[in-house]
Motif scaffolding. Structure first.
Motif, PDB file in Angstrom:
ATOM      1  N   ARG A   6      25.734  27.567 -50.006  1.00  0.00           N
ATOM      2  CA  ARG A   6      26.583  27.945 -48.872  1.00  0.00           C
ATOM      3  C   ARG A   6      25.810  28.699 -47.794  1.00  0.00           C
ATOM      4  NH1 ARG A   6      31.234  31.388 -50.815  1.00  0.00           N
ATOM      5  NH2 ARG A   6      31.886  31.169 -48.633  1.00  0.00           N
ATOM      6  N   ALA A   7      24.737  29.382 -48.192  1.00  0.00           N
ATOM      7  CA  ALA A   7      23.939  30.165 -47.240  1.00  0.00           C
ATOM      8  C   ALA A   7      22.681  29.428 -46.795  1.00  0.00           C
ATOM      9  CB  ALA A   7      23.561  31.506 -47.866  1.00  0.00           C
ATOM     10  N   ALA A   8      22.611  28.155 -47.073  1.00  0.00           N
ATOM     11  CA  ALA A   8      21.377  27.390 -46.834  1.00  0.00           C
ATOM     12  C   ALA A   8      20.915  27.420 -45.381  1.00  0.00           C
ATOM     13  CB  ALA A   8      21.565  25.946 -47.292  1.00  0.00           C
ATOM     14  N   LYS A   9      21.828  27.498 -44.432  1.00  0.00           N
ATOM     15  CA  LYS A   9      21.458  27.459 -43.015  1.00  0.00           C
ATOM     16  C   LYS A   9      21.035  28.823 -42.473  1.00  0.00           C
ATOM     17  CE  LYS A   9      24.340  23.462 -41.845  1.00  0.00           C
ATOM     18  NZ  LYS A   9      25.455  22.942 -40.988  1.00  0.00           N
ATOM     19  N   ALA A  10      21.246  29.883 -43.238  1.00  0.00           N
ATOM     20  CA  ALA A  10      20.850  31.226 -42.811  1.00  0.00           C
ATOM     21  C   ALA A  10      19.380  31.462 -43.144  1.00  0.00           C
ATOM     22  CB  ALA A  10      21.719  32.273 -43.504  1.00  0.00           C
ATOM     23  N   SER A  11      18.705  32.224 -42.298  1.00  0.00           N
ATOM     24  CA  SER A  11      17.283  32.510 -42.538  1.00  0.00           C
ATOM     25  C   SER A  11      16.963  33.956 -42.177  1.00  0.00           C
ATOM     26  CB  SER A  11      16.400  31.567 -41.722  1.00  0.00           C
ATOM     27  OG  SER A  11      16.630  31.751 -40.336  1.00  0.00           O
ATOM     28  N   GLY A  12      15.870  34.458 -42.736  1.00  0.00           N
ATOM     29  CA  GLY A  12      15.423  35.815 -42.416  1.00  0.00           C
ATOM     30  C   GLY A  12      16.489  36.864 -42.665  1.00  0.00           C
ATOM     31  N   GLU A  13      16.670  37.745 -41.666  1.00  0.00           N
ATOM     32  CA  GLU A  13      17.628  38.840 -41.791  1.00  0.00           C
ATOM     33  C   GLU A  13      19.072  38.351 -41.846  1.00  0.00           C
ATOM     34  OE1 GLU A  13      16.982  42.044 -42.407  1.00  0.00           O
ATOM     35  OE2 GLU A  13      14.897  41.391 -42.551  1.00  0.00           O
ATOM     36  N   GLU A  14      19.297  37.109 -41.472  1.00  0.00           N
ATOM     37  CA  GLU A  14      20.643  36.542 -41.593  1.00  0.00           C
ATOM     38  C   GLU A  14      21.083  36.481 -43.055  1.00  0.00           C
ATOM     39  OE1 GLU A  14      20.549  33.442 -37.785  1.00  0.00           O
ATOM     40  OE2 GLU A  14      20.197  32.697 -39.819  1.00  0.00           O
ATOM     41  N   ARG A  15      20.103  36.553 -43.971  1.00  0.00           N
ATOM     42  CA  ARG A  15      20.406  36.489 -45.402  1.00  0.00           C
ATOM     43  C   ARG A  15      20.577  37.885 -46.015  1.00  0.00           C
ATOM     44  NH1 ARG A  15      19.467  31.280 -47.145  1.00  0.00           N
ATOM     45  NH2 ARG A  15      19.272  31.849 -49.346  1.00  0.00           N
ATOM     46  N   SER A  16      20.799  38.877 -45.156  1.00  0.00           N
ATOM     47  CA  SER A  16      20.961  40.246 -45.649  1.00  0.00           C
ATOM     48  C   SER A  16      22.120  40.330 -46.642  1.00  0.00           C
ATOM     49  CB  SER A  16      21.203  41.216 -44.487  1.00  0.00           C
ATOM     50  OG  SER A  16      22.364  40.844 -43.759  1.00  0.00           O
ATOM     51  N   ALA A  17      21.907  41.123 -47.667  1.00  0.00           N
ATOM     52  CA  ALA A  17      22.894  41.265 -48.742  1.00  0.00           C
ATOM     53  C   ALA A  17      22.693  42.610 -49.411  1.00  0.00           C
ATOM     54  CB  ALA A  17      22.745  40.141 -49.759  1.00  0.00           C
ATOM     55  N   ARG A  18      23.683  43.012 -50.179  1.00  0.00           N
ATOM     56  CA  ARG A  18      23.532  44.264 -50.926  1.00  0.00           C
ATOM     57  C   ARG A  18      24.371  44.213 -52.199  1.00  0.00           C
ATOM     58  NH1 ARG A  18      26.211  44.277 -46.778  1.00  0.00           N
ATOM     59  NH2 ARG A  18      24.277  44.651 -45.616  1.00  0.00           N
ATOM     60  N   PHE A  19      23.871  44.890 -53.191  1.00  0.00           N
ATOM     61  CA  PHE A  19      24.669  45.150 -54.375  1.00  0.00           C
ATOM     62  C   PHE A  19      25.339  46.507 -54.173  1.00  0.00           C
ATOM     63  CE2 PHE A  19      22.002  42.236 -57.123  1.00  0.00           C
ATOM     64  CZ  PHE A  19      23.064  41.482 -57.585  1.00  0.00           C
TER      65      PHE A  19
END
Length: 210
Positions: free
Chosen positions: A108-121
């Motif tokens: 689902r996140a395949a089109k996101a790159s770099g900081e666009e893939r930011s995430a957190r637990f």
């Protein structure tokens, strides 16, 4: 339950290994809810991590008394509007393997790159004390959604959570490394200090409690 016994409202053995390692400074016997005879089915209908943590802790406390801790934690992926969030454990169904869940998030996140893939637990912990008072802590671990799963040490979403400072996923860290930086590790350390204060002072001079 004796005050020297702490019950943690989970049946997840991966979590229990981390929890026992971090809370060992308290000198208390740390039991899972099943080991404490409270293997309950709990409906987590809160709207935040903190609400769900308290719901779980109180449900077990009402059966066992003593000191009961519970956490609610999950992965928040920004480019997926915060999913899976508080539904992390139930995402795609509780019986769905994390291998499938992880791959679905990556797809689902395949089109996101770099900081666009930011995430957190995020991890919230609630502790119910013998007198019914509640203690809360909440911490986060920042990172990125990995490009592909990697590592064998963690559990859950760890294989797809990339930590740029280590150039590794959470599953590629040792338990000691992970406990020092993880959302659960930090939240437990903060809770440990609160419990030490409750117990009347430090139980171990090597802790970082103020």
């Amino acid at each position: 339950m004796n005050e020297e016994t702490i019950i943690f409202a989970t049946g997840n053995e991966g979590k229990m290994r981390e929890i026992r390692e971090i809370l060992k400074d308290l000198g208390a016997n740390v039991l899972s809810m099943k080991e404490a005879g409270a293997d309950l089915s709990i409906v987590e209908d809160g709207t935040t991590f903190l609400e769900n943590a308290e719901i779980k802790a109180r449900a077990v406390w009402e059966k066992t008394g003593g000191i009961v801790l519970a956490d609610d934690s999950g992965l928040v992926v920004d480019c997926l509007d915060g999913e899976p969030g508080i539904y992390s454990a139930r995402y795609m169904g509780e019986d769905t393997s994390y291998e499938i869940k992880n791959q679905n998030l990556l797809n689902r996140a395949a089109k996101a790159s770099g900081e666009e893939r930011s995430a957190r637990f995020v991890c919230s912990i609630a502790a119910i004390l013998p007198d019914g008072r509640v203690l809360h802590t909440e911490e986060a671990m920042e990172g990125l959604l990995a490009d592909a799963p990697a590592g064998e040490e963690g559990f859950g979403y760890d294989p797809i959570f990339y930590l740029p400072e280590f150039k590794k996923t959470a599953s590629q860290l040792t338990m000691e490394q992970k406990n020092q930086i993880s959302h659960r590790g930090k939240a437990l350390e903060t809770m440990k200090c609160k419990l030490m204060e409750y117990y009347g002072g430090k139980k171990d001079e090597n802790t970082d409690c103020q």
